[in-house]
Design an enzyme around this catalytic site. Sequence first.
Site, PDB file in Angstrom:
ATOM      1  N   ASP A 147      -4.777  -4.380   0.575  1.00 14.50           N
ATOM      2  CA  ASP A 147      -3.552  -4.831   1.225  1.00 14.50           C
ATOM      3  C   ASP A 147      -3.436  -6.361   1.122  1.00 14.50           C
ATOM      4  O   ASP A 147      -4.409  -7.078   1.372  1.00 14.50           O
ATOM      5  CB  ASP A 147      -3.609  -4.418   2.704  1.00 14.50           C
ATOM      6  CG  ASP A 147      -2.306  -4.658   3.432  1.00 14.50           C
ATOM      7  OD1 ASP A 147      -1.300  -4.052   3.052  1.00 14.50           O
ATOM      8  OD2 ASP A 147      -2.305  -5.458   4.389  1.00 14.50           O
ATOM      9  N   GLU A 172      -2.446  -4.796  -3.978  1.00 10.54           N
ATOM     10  CA  GLU A 172      -1.063  -4.988  -3.576  1.00 10.54           C
ATOM     11  C   GLU A 172      -0.844  -6.488  -3.629  1.00 10.54           C
ATOM     12  O   GLU A 172      -1.259  -7.220  -2.740  1.00 10.54           O
ATOM     13  CB  GLU A 172      -0.801  -4.479  -2.160  1.00 10.54           C
ATOM     14  CG  GLU A 172       0.681  -4.565  -1.813  1.00 10.54           C
ATOM     15  CD  GLU A 172       0.993  -5.132  -0.434  1.00 10.54           C
ATOM     16  OE1 GLU A 172       2.153  -5.060  -0.037  1.00 10.54           O
ATOM     17  OE2 GLU A 172       0.103  -5.670   0.243  1.00 10.54           O
TER      18      GLU A 172
END
Length: 534
Positions: A215, A274
Amino acid sequence: MTQELTTTATTGEPTPSRPGWWREAVIYQVYVRSFADGDGDGIGDLPGIRARLPYVKELGADAVWLTPFYLSPQADGGYDVADYRRVDPLFGSLSDADELVREAHRLGLRVIVDIVPNHTSDQHPWFRAALAGGPERERYHFRPGRGARGQLPPNDWESVFGGPAWTRAPGGDWYLHLFAPEQPDLDWDHPAVRAEFDSVLRFWLDLGVDGFRVDVAHGMVKAAGLPDIGASEQASLIGSQVLPFFDQDGVHEIHRSWRTLLDSYGGERIAVAEAWAPSAERLALYVRPDELHQAFNFQFLTCDWDAEAMRATVDASLAATGAVGAPTTWVLSNHDVVRHVTRYGGGARGLRRARAAALFTLALPGSAYLYQGEELGLPEVTDLPDEVRQDPAFHRAAGQDGFRDGCRVPIPWTPDEPSYGFGGARPWLPQPASWRRLSVASQSGDPHSTLELYRAALALRRELPGLGDGTMSWLPAPEGVLAFARPGFACTVNTLDRAVQFPLPGRLLLATTAVECGARGVLLPRESAVWWAI
Ligand code: GLC
């Protein structure tokens, strides 16, 4: 071709029959709270997912990616983690996670879990100790404010969710949070932060997971001195330029060390970034041979429905990742963006385009990420009442990025049960009545359904040696039409709103709509894609 997995009976770990499984894997994103609810409380959970794994297997995916299910106050759907080694009771227990991984492996599916290293929850023991004045303060970014009484934030950075990226803590200093105030950013210059995440990665690798979705992989390192940006509306700059808090060169050293850690485990454990980078070239830096394995290709996700733009994006993506020897990824939707049926115009047109985009991207070289429900052709839910919305972005900056609940509405499984078989009578977000006919059971067996289109496409992708990893070449095509070849295979996409005559490329394999082939030519239907054997 995507390879089959076999399972080693003793450990339950899948062993690839061919190295580099991730280079062409189809990875199915499960948004944990919205996939399947095993205990009927209206919130999806790990036992619910485990029971539905055969569905993912039958769909034809190689792996599942599970969004965060760790202990969390849920200020941002679990992306605010209070304990990285515990499962939130909302979603089950650690033994549920263990059983899920084992069951997935038994079915020949790999499991990727989310890791959230940019920030913790404000309820994480470190942050609580930091607020209490402990040395843990050094693990976050605390700074005195500006202005005579320190009443102004230390710099002009804005939160991705709107408002200042700083909140004043009791005692007077401010702390940095690029997302919600409940998500304080960690200071990755502190050795304890690095050591802790190494340990967390090992914890989940030891449990048997096959990799991580990282993330905010572009955010962990901030420019020295935390300089002002000098512009407002900073969320609109993300992905178009390097910002002092995003895509700093220093993040790559962290990814390199994680790669070494991953490689120290057997079984080709992977990491996917990401990362919102301003260009395909900068994104490719995350997937250099000694860094992460994959990065989500958001360049394509943000590309308009326009043949020229789509072709240019494909070329740029393949050139950039090819230059570092990595595969690219294709992704049309995820839990942060408006579902692509709706992005492409909604209604029948949006669905036509979405189906064509699916066949297009699944035929391109590389790996593909599917977001739960796209195989059902689910549209964005745009009329959720404000009181049920949970996205912190909605509450902090309505109108800026307030739409992430609409892509997170629970999956419809059956037409007639309460919550369409999701589980429980009242799912955490209400499902539209029109989803009854979009349920898995309603679409199964219907050859015209989007679900059967995906099943057929993924089955062919496994079968045909020319798909998955490898190369492609564009074929001559009139304006508005995309055509490309891969070994033994061709794909045509007509992006236009009218049918287009095209020389017959080969034998029809699969199409998003009925296609009539003549002796020499084919009329490509409007907004359609066709797969051909050549
Ligand atoms: C990522 C997640 C998103 C989350 C944010 C903060 O962008 O995909 O859902 O809100 O990080 O963790």
